[in-house]
Write a protein that holds these residues in place. Structure first.
Motif, PDB file in Angstrom:
ATOM      1  N   GLU A  31       0.806  -1.226   0.000  1.00  0.00           N
ATOM      2  CA  GLU A  31       0.000   0.000   0.000  1.00  0.00           C
ATOM      3  C   GLU A  31       0.837   1.274   0.000  1.00  0.00           C
ATOM      4  OE1 GLU A  31      -2.884  -0.345  -1.355  1.00  0.00           O
ATOM      5  OE2 GLU A  31      -3.576   1.316  -0.128  1.00  0.00           O
ATOM      6  N   SER A  32       2.002   1.213   0.669  1.00  0.00           N
ATOM      7  CA  SER A  32       2.801   2.442   0.771  1.00  0.00           C
ATOM      8  C   SER A  32       3.272   2.890  -0.626  1.00  0.00           C
ATOM      9  CB  SER A  32       3.995   2.258   1.713  1.00  0.00           C
ATOM     10  OG  SER A  32       4.784   1.220   1.222  1.00  0.00           O
ATOM     11  N   TYR A  33       3.535   1.910  -1.509  1.00  0.00           N
ATOM     12  CA  TYR A  33       3.946   2.238  -2.882  1.00  0.00           C
ATOM     13  C   TYR A  33       2.816   2.965  -3.602  1.00  0.00           C
ATOM     14  CZ  TYR A  33       5.686   1.524  -7.664  1.00  0.00           C
ATOM     15  OH  TYR A  33       6.113   1.711  -8.955  1.00  0.00           O
ATOM     16  N   THR A  34       1.592   2.434  -3.471  1.00  0.00           N
ATOM     17  CA  THR A  34       0.430   3.074  -4.122  1.00  0.00           C
ATOM     18  C   THR A  34       0.243   4.489  -3.584  1.00  0.00           C
ATOM     19  OG1 THR A  34      -0.639   0.939  -4.408  1.00  0.00           O
ATOM     20  CG2 THR A  34      -2.067   2.863  -4.530  1.00  0.00           C
ATOM     21  N   LYS A  35       0.335   4.613  -2.259  1.00  0.00           N
ATOM     22  CA  LYS A  35       0.113   5.940  -1.641  1.00  0.00           C
ATOM     23  C   LYS A  35       1.151   6.945  -2.130  1.00  0.00           C
ATOM     24  CE  LYS A  35      -2.726   5.228   2.364  1.00  0.00           C
ATOM     25  NZ  LYS A  35      -2.642   3.861   2.914  1.00  0.00           N
ATOM     26  N   LYS A  36       2.392   6.495  -2.210  1.00  0.00           N
ATOM     27  CA  LYS A  36       3.480   7.383  -2.662  1.00  0.00           C
ATOM     28  C   LYS A  36       3.218   7.835  -4.107  1.00  0.00           C
ATOM     29  CE  LYS A  36       7.511   5.913  -4.074  1.00  0.00           C
ATOM     30  NZ  LYS A  36       8.623   5.108  -4.320  1.00  0.00           N
ATOM     31  N   ASN A  37       2.821   6.897  -4.971  1.00  0.00           N
ATOM     32  CA  ASN A  37       2.568   7.240  -6.378  1.00  0.00           C
ATOM     33  C   ASN A  37       1.379   8.182  -6.525  1.00  0.00           C
ATOM     34  OD1 ASN A  37       4.691   5.641  -7.092  1.00  0.00           O
ATOM     35  ND2 ASN A  37       3.445   3.914  -7.790  1.00  0.00           N
ATOM     36  N   CYS A  38       0.318   7.911  -5.765  1.00  0.00           N
ATOM     37  CA  CYS A  38      -0.868   8.785  -5.841  1.00  0.00           C
ATOM     38  C   CYS A  38      -0.502  10.203  -5.393  1.00  0.00           C
ATOM     39  CB  CYS A  38      -2.011   8.247  -4.987  1.00  0.00           C
ATOM     40  SG  CYS A  38      -2.742   6.762  -5.685  1.00  0.00           S
ATOM     41  N   ALA A  39       0.294  10.294  -4.332  1.00  0.00           N
ATOM     42  CA  ALA A  39       0.686  11.625  -3.829  1.00  0.00           C
ATOM     43  C   ALA A  39       1.502  12.361  -4.895  1.00  0.00           C
ATOM     44  CB  ALA A  39       1.484  11.483  -2.534  1.00  0.00           C
ATOM     45  N   ALA A  40       2.380  11.633  -5.606  1.00  0.00           N
ATOM     46  CA  ALA A  40       3.194  12.270  -6.650  1.00  0.00           C
ATOM     47  C   ALA A  40       2.301  12.764  -7.788  1.00  0.00           C
ATOM     48  CB  ALA A  40       4.229  11.272  -7.182  1.00  0.00           C
ATOM     49  N   ILE A  41       1.309  11.967  -8.141  1.00  0.00           N
ATOM     50  CA  ILE A  41       0.409  12.355  -9.246  1.00  0.00           C
ATOM     51  C   ILE A  41      -0.416  13.585  -8.848  1.00  0.00           C
ATOM     52  CG2 ILE A  41      -1.658  11.593 -10.529  1.00  0.00           C
ATOM     53  CD1 ILE A  41      -0.171   8.790 -10.619  1.00  0.00           C
ATOM     54  N   VAL A  42      -0.911  13.595  -7.609  1.00  0.00           N
ATOM     55  CA  VAL A  42      -1.691  14.756  -7.146  1.00  0.00           C
ATOM     56  C   VAL A  42      -0.800  16.003  -7.166  1.00  0.00           C
ATOM     57  CG1 VAL A  42      -2.840  15.767  -5.128  1.00  0.00           C
ATOM     58  CG2 VAL A  42      -3.324  13.397  -5.785  1.00  0.00           C
ATOM     59  N   LYS A  43       0.439  15.861  -6.723  1.00  0.00           N
ATOM     60  CA  LYS A  43       1.367  17.002  -6.711  1.00  0.00           C
ATOM     61  C   LYS A  43       1.602  17.525  -8.139  1.00  0.00           C
ATOM     62  CE  LYS A  43       6.078  17.994  -5.346  1.00  0.00           C
ATOM     63  NZ  LYS A  43       7.280  17.229  -5.635  1.00  0.00           N
ATOM     64  N   ASN A  44       1.835  16.596  -9.074  1.00  0.00           N
ATOM     65  CA  ASN A  44       2.073  17.003 -10.468  1.00  0.00           C
ATOM     66  C   ASN A  44       0.828  17.630 -11.087  1.00  0.00           C
ATOM     67  OD1 ASN A  44       4.632  16.003 -10.174  1.00  0.00           O
ATOM     68  ND2 ASN A  44       4.214  14.063 -11.231  1.00  0.00           N
ATOM     69  N   ARG A  45      -0.334  17.104 -10.722  1.00  0.00           N
ATOM     70  CA  ARG A  45      -1.596  17.651 -11.245  1.00  0.00           C
ATOM     71  C   ARG A  45      -1.769  19.107 -10.793  1.00  0.00           C
ATOM     72  NH1 ARG A  45      -6.229  14.743  -8.548  1.00  0.00           N
ATOM     73  NH2 ARG A  45      -5.989  16.379  -6.981  1.00  0.00           N
ATOM     74  N   GLU A  46      -1.513  19.335  -9.502  1.00  0.00           N
ATOM     75  CA  GLU A  46      -1.704  20.693  -8.975  1.00  0.00           C
ATOM     76  C   GLU A  46      -0.682  21.660  -9.574  1.00  0.00           C
ATOM     77  OE1 GLU A  46      -4.526  21.309  -7.349  1.00  0.00           O
ATOM     78  OE2 GLU A  46      -4.848  19.166  -7.686  1.00  0.00           O
ATOM     79  N   LYS A  47       0.540  21.167  -9.761  1.00  0.00           N
ATOM     80  CA  LYS A  47       1.580  22.008 -10.372  1.00  0.00           C
ATOM     81  C   LYS A  47       1.185  22.363 -11.812  1.00  0.00           C
ATOM     82  CE  LYS A  47       6.430  21.608 -11.822  1.00  0.00           C
ATOM     83  NZ  LYS A  47       7.052  22.860 -11.416  1.00  0.00           N
ATOM     84  N   LEU A  48       0.761  21.361 -12.559  1.00  0.00           N
ATOM     85  CA  LEU A  48       0.351  21.583 -13.948  1.00  0.00           C
ATOM     86  C   LEU A  48      -0.808  22.579 -14.005  1.00  0.00           C
ATOM     87  CD1 LEU A  48       0.487  20.724 -16.970  1.00  0.00           C
ATOM     88  CD2 LEU A  48      -1.160  18.922 -16.425  1.00  0.00           C
ATOM     89  N   ALA A  49      -1.827  22.374 -13.160  1.00  0.00           N
ATOM     90  CA  ALA A  49      -3.012  23.250 -13.192  1.00  0.00           C
ATOM     91  C   ALA A  49      -2.610  24.700 -12.912  1.00  0.00           C
ATOM     92  CB  ALA A  49      -4.052  22.765 -12.188  1.00  0.00           C
ATOM     93  N   SER A  50      -1.758  24.894 -11.917  1.00  0.00           N
ATOM     94  CA  SER A  50      -1.446  26.289 -11.567  1.00  0.00           C
ATOM     95  C   SER A  50      -0.508  26.927 -12.599  1.00  0.00           C
ATOM     96  CB  SER A  50      -0.901  26.394 -10.141  1.00  0.00           C
ATOM     97  OG  SER A  50       0.409  25.932 -10.114  1.00  0.00           O
ATOM     98  N   GLU A  51       0.452  26.160 -13.117  1.00  0.00           N
ATOM     99  CA  GLU A  51       1.382  26.762 -14.099  1.00  0.00           C
ATOM    100  C   GLU A  51       0.691  27.106 -15.417  1.00  0.00           C
ATOM    101  OE1 GLU A  51       5.308  26.018 -14.475  1.00  0.00           O
ATOM    102  OE2 GLU A  51       5.622  25.658 -12.332  1.00  0.00           O
ATOM    103  N   ILE A  52      -0.225  26.236 -15.869  1.00  0.00           N
ATOM    104  CA  ILE A  52      -0.860  26.540 -17.161  1.00  0.00           C
ATOM    105  C   ILE A  52      -1.939  27.611 -17.007  1.00  0.00           C
ATOM    106  CG2 ILE A  52      -0.243  24.315 -18.194  1.00  0.00           C
ATOM    107  CD1 ILE A  52      -3.151  23.459 -17.921  1.00  0.00           C
TER     108      ILE A  52
END
Ligand code: PMP
Length: 353
Positions: A258-279
């Motif tokens: 589970e920790s692997y899934t949680k880590k990946n989901c957190a990275a995706i959420v972080k990238n999503r928020e970065k993408l949304a704000s930069e564009i």
């Protein structure tokens, strides 16, 4: 078409899967896969099964369902779970098993719902999303048909609060509500917690997104024991061994990590928020997403033009040739490098609009 095809399917328009390029030279952000490989534990468990492939798999997927129940918590038992060959298969079984009342779903949602309804010979109605692309819950509550709702929705990414889902469930207990939670692990909240309270709720989930197993094909349904028995009636009438040995073992392994899934989901959420704000700073508009993708437009270009411009930059995304969706492209969230390249490409494209 041959002269043998059933009239029932003569005018069927199938679902169109996103492009899977033969050469992996593209940054592939078009089918909402995970940018990360499966967990090492999932790979090890899958490999152990390779030598046992001469034997049929356990048709009940007992070990996997026990692990899913443990993972979900909420007092869910394995009898309340059915595993399938992707959540697509689960949805196919559900559209067939529960077709008599017909179905309602938003007009903008997962493109497979109308196809499954047609294949099942079920009637269906589409309820338009509101102007801000949120779900029209008032009209859904009034409907007599079974409800199918992707939450978060696709391709918008918008998540509807569980209070709205609960109101749908309590409004008519004689109507089934199917909540498709393919994207729930990226910031949404699961309706699984409501299963003990409502016997008219069926939740579908997938291992394709947050658990990096799109190629293995694994999904499951959670719901009241009787609903699961109904789905099993169909499953055992079509394909009892619907989940192969390697896939079931990989699913088990993914849940044990589970920790692997949680880590990946957190990275995706972080990238999503970065993408949304930069564009947003560059003049692009995106809908508020709780999924592993972003629905993006720019007032000076159609979705198709953005798709082509990004393709020229070596980035594959998806556009939809459908009313209200034409201005948008749907962009899957990738890893940090892909996100940086995407932002740079969108900046160059903006200069040329
Ligand atoms: N539901 C939704 C909303 C989806 O976008 C998808 C993925 N295309 C699915 C279900 C099916 O996913 P899978 O069959 O890979 O589990």
């Amino acid at each position: 078409m041959s002269r043998f095809l059933s009239d029932a399917y003569a005018s069927l328009v199938p679902y169109e899967p996103g492009e899977q390029p033969k050469k992996q030279t593209f940054i592939k952000l078009n089918t909402n896969e995970s940018p990360f490989p499966p967990s090492q534990k999932a790979i090890e468990e899958g490999e152990k099964e390779l030598r046992r492939l001469f034997l049929y798999p356990d048709p009940e997927c007992t070990a996997l369902r026990e692990k899913i129940a443990e993972n979900l918590g909420c007092f869910i038992r394995k009898e309340e779970i059915l595993a399938g060959n992707g959540s697509d298969e689960i949805l196919f079984l559900a559209f067939n098993a529960f077709k008599d009342r017909g179905f309602v779903f938003p007009d903008i949602t997962y493109g497979f719902y109308p196809v499954y309804a047609r294949v099942a010979g079920a009637s269906y109605r589409e309820i338009p999303l509101l102007p801000d692309f949120s779900v029209d819950f008032k009209r859904l509550r009034e409907a007599k048909e079974n409800v199918v709702l992707a939450n978060p929705n696709a391709p918008t990414g918008i998540f509807a609060p569980l209070t709205e889902v609960e109101a749908l469930l309590s409004e008519r207990s004689d109507r089934l509500v199917i909540i498709d939670e393919a994207y729930v692990d990226f910031g949404g909240e699961s309706a699984v917690s409501l299963i003990g309270k409502y016997d008219n709720l069926l939740v579908t989930r997938t291992f394709s997104k947050s658990r990096s197993l799109a190629g293995a094909r694994l999904g499951f349904a959670v719901g009241n024991e009787e609903l699961i028995r109904d789905l099993n009636l169909l499953k055992y009438s079509v394909n009892p061994y619907n989940v192969n040995r390697v896939t079931a073992a990989m699913g088990w392994g993914a849940l044990a990590d589970e920790s692997y899934t949680k880590k990946n989901c957190a990275a995706i959420v972080k990238n999503r928020e970065k993408l949304a704000s930069e564009i947003a700073e560059m003049g692009y508009f995106s809908l508020p997403s709780k999924a592993n993708f972003l629905f993006v437009r720019h007032e000076k270009a159609s979705g198709e033009r953005l798709y082509r411009a990004l393709r020229n930059e070596g980035i594959l995304v998806r556009y939809f040739d459908k009313e209200r969706l034409r201005p948008f492209v749907r962009i899957t969230i990738g890893d940090e490098d892909a996100t940086a390249e995407l932002i740079a490409a969108l900046r160059r494209i903006r200069e040329e609009l």
